[in-house]
Design an enzyme around this catalytic site. Structure first.
Site, PDB file in Angstrom:
ATOM      1  CG  ASP A  73       5.850   7.293   5.552  1.00  0.00           C
ATOM      2  OD1 ASP A  73       6.923   6.911   6.056  1.00  0.00           O
ATOM      3  OD2 ASP A  73       5.253   8.306   5.938  1.00  0.00           O
ATOM      4  CG  HIS A 184       0.597  -1.761   9.317  1.00  0.00           C
ATOM      5  ND1 HIS A 184       1.143  -2.792  10.064  1.00  0.00           N
ATOM      6  CD2 HIS A 184       1.600  -0.837   9.210  1.00  0.00           C
ATOM      7  CE1 HIS A 184       2.389  -2.503  10.395  1.00  0.00           C
ATOM      8  NE2 HIS A 184       2.685  -1.327   9.878  1.00  0.00           N
TER       9      HIS A 184
END
Length: 203
Positions: A73, A184
């Site tokens: 997520d 990320h």
């Protein structure tokens, strides 16, 4: 050959994980996505954190498929918006996955915000859940700032308006290899590598 499921229908996320598996020379693993398997109902993303959502997706998919599962997520946390869109990044404009509308809404909300207050971070939480009960979450962040107009055609989501720290190009202007090295998701996936290697050794 051990099949491992990346619980996504996003082909670009699947390509990212396959690239990193190849770059780390992990053999004995076949990475598949949800589109490669019979469909099952998606669990709603109701968690308050990226970690909660990722782990819920992973647990749901391992229960439905019996395969080792990885789920992520991720989203953008904008300082001037008190960390939002955050977990709501994919549906910030009201419709899930409406990348253009989400991006334009963030730009509009930051219209009067000066350059020095346009800091942001891409955040990724990756969860793994394996049939033997082994599970966990890993988190990585990529700091930068939000510019005023989109630039670049690579990547997806908010990439065209995000300039990483130390860069003049947006995330959407980086090559796939450059992005994998610093993003990320790239960081979080590399944290996952020891778990993937252990999984491959069980094949």
């Amino acid at each position: 050959m051990t099949r491992v499921l990346l619980a996504t229908r996003n082909a670009k996320k699947l390509t990212e994980l396959r690239r990193i598996v190849a770059a780390e020379s992990i053999t004995g693993l076949e990475v598949v996505g949800l589109a490669d398997l019979p469909p099952f109902p998606d669990a709603p993303e109701t968690g308050a954190t990226f970690e909660e959502n990722a782990l819920a997706k992973a647990r749901d998919a391992v229960r439905e498929t019996g395969l080792p599962v990885i789920a992520d997520d991720s989203g953008i946390a904008v300082d001037a918006l008190n960390g939002m869109p955050g977990v709501l990044s994919a549906r910030w404009s009201g419709r899930h996955g409406a990348d253009d509308a989400n991006l334009e809404l963030v730009l509009a909300q930051l219209n009067d915000v000066p350059e020095e207050r346009r800091g942001a971070a891409f955040v990724c939480a990756i969860a793994y859940s394996f049939p033997d009960g082994d599970e966990g979450t890993l988190r990585a962040e990529w700091r930068g700032s939000v510019i005023r107009e989109r630039r670049g055609t690579g990547g997806f989501g908010y990439d065209p308006i995000f300039v990483p720290e130390g860069e003049t190009r947006t995330s959407a202007e980086l090559s796939a290899e450059e992005k994998d090295a610093v993003s990320h998701r790239g960081q979080a996936l590399r944290l996952l590598v020891p778990h993937l290697k252990a999984l491959a050794q069980q094949a």
